[in-house]
Design a protein around this motif. Structure first.
Motif, mmCIF file in Angstrom:
data_model
loop_
_atom_site.group_PDB
_atom_site.id
_atom_site.type_symbol
_atom_site.label_atom_id
_atom_site.label_comp_id
_atom_site.label_asym_id
_atom_site.label_seq_id
_atom_site.Cartn_x
_atom_site.Cartn_y
_atom_site.Cartn_z
ATOM 1 N N HIS A 97 39.717 111.040 79.966
ATOM 2 C CA HIS A 97 38.909 110.054 79.822
ATOM 3 C C HIS A 97 37.520 110.737 79.539
ATOM 4 O O HIS A 97 36.959 110.294 78.443
ATOM 5 C CB HIS A 97 38.848 108.766 80.693
ATOM 6 C CG HIS A 97 37.894 107.555 80.253
ATOM 7 N ND1 HIS A 97 37.806 107.048 79.163
ATOM 8 C CD2 HIS A 97 36.827 107.478 80.673
ATOM 9 C CE1 HIS A 97 36.950 106.155 79.169
ATOM 10 N NE2 HIS A 97 36.252 106.487 79.993
ATOM 11 N N GLY A 101 37.810 111.254 75.587
ATOM 12 C CA GLY A 101 37.464 109.783 75.442
ATOM 13 C C GLY A 101 38.937 108.937 75.428
ATOM 14 O O GLY A 101 38.946 107.820 74.866
ATOM 15 N N SER A 103 41.154 106.417 76.549
ATOM 16 C CA SER A 103 41.045 104.989 77.325
ATOM 17 C C SER A 103 42.169 104.193 77.809
ATOM 18 O O SER A 103 41.922 103.318 78.557
ATOM 19 C CB SER A 103 40.208 104.156 76.192
ATOM 20 O OG SER A 103 41.015 103.976 75.142
ATOM 21 N N GLN A 104 43.358 104.771 77.436
ATOM 22 C CA GLN A 104 44.623 103.978 77.649
ATOM 23 C C GLN A 104 45.736 105.151 78.203
ATOM 24 O O GLN A 104 45.705 106.255 77.547
ATOM 25 C CB GLN A 104 44.940 103.031 76.619
ATOM 26 C CG GLN A 104 44.077 102.012 76.429
ATOM 27 C CD GLN A 104 44.940 101.127 75.314
ATOM 28 O OE1 GLN A 104 45.968 100.917 75.377
ATOM 29 N NE2 GLN A 104 44.003 100.721 74.357
ATOM 30 N N HIS A 119 45.251 102.934 83.322
ATOM 31 C CA HIS A 119 43.876 102.407 83.069
ATOM 32 C C HIS A 119 43.833 100.904 83.827
ATOM 33 O O HIS A 119 42.836 100.307 83.970
ATOM 34 C CB HIS A 119 43.538 102.511 81.692
ATOM 35 C CG HIS A 119 44.527 101.728 80.751
ATOM 36 N ND1 HIS A 119 45.753 102.031 80.193
ATOM 37 C CD2 HIS A 119 44.315 100.479 80.370
ATOM 38 C CE1 HIS A 119 46.177 101.114 79.389
ATOM 39 N NE2 HIS A 119 45.418 100.129 79.625
ATOM 40 N N GLY A 156 44.201 100.750 68.939
ATOM 41 C CA GLY A 156 44.362 101.983 69.260
ATOM 42 C C GLY A 156 45.063 103.030 68.778
ATOM 43 O O GLY A 156 45.831 102.481 67.850
ATOM 44 N N LEU A 178 43.408 106.192 72.371
ATOM 45 C CA LEU A 178 41.938 106.235 72.166
ATOM 46 C C LEU A 178 41.670 104.843 71.543
ATOM 47 O O LEU A 178 42.226 104.626 70.662
ATOM 48 C CB LEU A 178 41.275 107.262 71.162
ATOM 49 C CG LEU A 178 41.682 108.820 72.023
ATOM 50 C CD1 LEU A 178 42.988 109.525 71.390
ATOM 51 C CD2 LEU A 178 40.463 109.698 71.611
ATOM 52 N N GLU A 179 40.528 104.230 71.845
ATOM 53 C CA GLU A 179 40.057 103.048 71.203
ATOM 54 C C GLU A 179 39.259 103.445 69.904
ATOM 55 O O GLU A 179 38.884 104.602 69.827
ATOM 56 C CB GLU A 179 39.035 102.273 72.319
ATOM 57 C CG GLU A 179 39.854 101.602 73.481
ATOM 58 C CD GLU A 179 38.913 100.938 74.292
ATOM 59 O OE1 GLU A 179 37.528 100.759 74.103
ATOM 60 O OE2 GLU A 179 39.298 100.588 75.198
ATOM 61 N N PRO A 182 34.886 103.877 69.756
ATOM 62 C CA PRO A 182 34.197 104.918 70.315
ATOM 63 C C PRO A 182 34.445 106.029 69.118
ATOM 64 O O PRO A 182 33.589 107.101 69.059
ATOM 65 C CB PRO A 182 35.031 105.444 71.634
ATOM 66 C CG PRO A 182 35.185 104.206 72.267
ATOM 67 C CD PRO A 182 35.865 103.265 71.156
#
Length: 382
Positions: A97, A101, A103-104, A119, A156, A178-179, A182
C-alpha cells in the motif's frame, strides 16, 4: 485610359491580391500545423492514460503474486485459518500500500465467496459472483486475470490469481487492487492533466451499495453517468456535458473553461466482462498552442500589410519616378520643339535616366541641334 493612373492601380491591385493570397495560405498552413500538433497531443494523452491503467493492472498482479507465493500464506489459506492469514499478510499489504498504492487485498473461496479482506477483515462471507466476474472466472479456469470492476465500495483495478496449497491443489483465489481516484491524482501530478471518471449510474447504484460520500447527486449527474471522481470538479464541469459523454468510441474536442482553452479527450471504460461502465475525461491545457496559433496569424497578417505598403511604394517610385516623370519631361521638350520653342528654358531632366529614356532625350537633343543648325555629340543629354 491614362497609363499614369491605370498602370500603378493595376500593379498595386496585383500586389495586394498576391500578398493577401500568400498570407491567407500561410495562415492556413500555420493553423493546420497547430491542429496537427493538438492531434498529436490527444494521441499522446490517450497513450499515457491507457498505459497507466494497464500498468496499474500489471502492478496489481505483481503485488498479488508476491503475497500469494509466501508459504505461510498458502498454508493459512489452505487451513481456512482467517486469523493466521490476516497475521501473515497484513504487513505485506501495508508495504504494498505504501510503496505502490495498493488499496485492496482479498482472498476468495470458489466460486466467488469473500473469505478475507485484508484491508477490511471485519467484512467477509458474502457471495461476489453477481458482480465480480473476474473472480468467478479465475476460480473456474485457474488462470490469472486482471481488469477494472465495480465493487460494493466503488471502482478498482484488480489483478486476481488462483491459489493452491503446498501440494498444488486449488484452494481459491487472491487479488490485489488499486482505487481509481489515486491513479487519476498521479496522472495529474505527473502530467498536469485534469481528469474525471464518469460511471454508469444504474450499474454503480446496483453494485456499490457501500459507497461512501454524496456521489449520487444532481450536480454529479452527466447524462446517464455520475461523476465518481474528479481532480478538479469545477474546471471540468463546463468541459464535459450531457451531449459529449454518450460515446462508445474515443473522442476529443477543444473547449474553454474559465477563459482557458482545454483539449478534452473522452475514453470509454470497459470492465473485465467487456461491458462499458463509464468514461474517463482528460483535459489538457491548450492555451499555449492556441496563443501561438493566434500570434502566428497576427504576425503573418502584419507582415502581409507591411509587404503591401513596401511593394506599393516601390511600384509608385519605379513607375512615377523612373518612368512617367522623365517621360513627361522628354514629351514636353518634343512638344516645345514641334511648337518652335526648343530654345525656351525648361525643367532640368532628372539624373540618372534609365537607358530607354536617355535614348529619347538624346534623340531630342539631336533634333533640337539640327533645327538650330548645330550637330551635337552623340550621347549629350539636356
Amino acid at each position: 485610359m491614362k497609363f499614369a493612373k491605370s498602370a500603378p492601380a493595376i500593379l498595386i491591385a496585383a500586389v495586394v491580391v498576391v500578398v493577401a493570397a500568400l498570407s491567407f495560405v500561410s495562415n492556413l498552413i500555420s493553423h493546420q500545423m497547430a491542429n496537427s500538433f493538438e492531434q498529436a497531443q490527444f494521441e499522446l494523452v490517450s497513450q499515457i492514460v491507457k498505459s497507466r491503467l494497464h500498468g496499474a493492472e500489471s502492478q496489481a498482479i505483481a503485488s498479488a503474486e508476491l503475497v500469494a507465493a509466501m508459504p505461510a500464506v498458502k498454508k493459512a489459506f489452505a487451513a481456512r485459518d482467517r486469523a493466521e492469514l490476516l497475521a501473515v499478510t497484513k504487513d505485506a499489504f501495508a508495504a504494498q500500500h505504501e510503496k505502490y498504492g495498493i488499496s485492496q487485498a482479498q482472498f476468495h473461496l470458489a466460486p466467488a465467496v469473500s473469505f478475507l479482506r485484508v484491508h477490511n477483515p471485519e467484512k467477509f462471507g458474502e457471495d461476489l459472483a453477481k458482480y465480480r466476474q473476474i473472480v468467478v472466472e479465475v476460480n473456474q479456469t485457474n488462470a490469472i486475470r486482471k481488469g477494472i470492476e465495480i465493487t460494493t465500495s466503488g471502482i478498482g483495478v484488480f489483478g486476481t490469481l488462483p491459489m493452491t496449497d503446498a501440494a498444488g491443489k486449488s484452494t481459491g483465489s487472491f487479488e490485489m487492487g488499486l482505487e481509481v481516484g489515486p491513479l487519476l491524482d498521479e496522472l495529474k501530478k505527473d502530467h498536469g492533466f485534469e481528469l474525471a471518471f464518469f460511471v454508469d449510474e444504474q450499474s454503480l447504484r446496483e453494485t456499490a451499495t457501500s459507497l461512501k460520500g454524496d456521489v449520487f447527486n444532481e450536480q454529479n449527474r452527466v447524462g446517464k453517468y455520475v461523476k465518481f471522481y474528479a481532480t478538479h470538479a469545477e474546471l471540468l464541469r463546463p468541459l464535459v456535458v450531457d451531449a459529449d459523454i454518450n460515446i462508445s468510441d474515443e473522442s476529443h474536442y477543444v473547449r474553454d473553461s474559465a477563459g482557458v482553452a482545454y483539449g478534452v479527450l473522452l475514453q470509454p471504460v470497459y470492465n473485465y466482462a467487456k461491458k462499458q461502465i463509464g468514461v474517463i475525461a482528460i483535459a489538457k491545457n491548450f492555451s499555449a498552442t492556441r496563443s501561438a496559433d493566434k500570434q502566428a496569424i497576427l504576425w503573418q497578417t502584419l507582415l502581409g500589410i507591411v509587404a503591401i505598403v513596401l511593394l506599393t511604394g516601390a511600384v509608385l517610385v519605379v513607375i512615377r519616378g523612373m518612368l512617367l516623370q522623365p517621360l513627361q519631361l522628354v514629351g514636353e521638350r518634343f512638344a516645345g520643339l514641334a511648337d518652335g520653342k526648343a530654345d525656351a528654358e525648361s525643367t532640368p531632366m532628372p539624373s540618372p535616366l534609365c537607358d530607354e529614356i536617355a535614348e529619347l532625350a538624346d534623340s531630342y537633343e539631336r533634333l533640337r541641334a539640327q533645327k538650330a543648325g548645330a550637330t551635337p555629340a552623340a550621347g549629350d543629354v539636356l
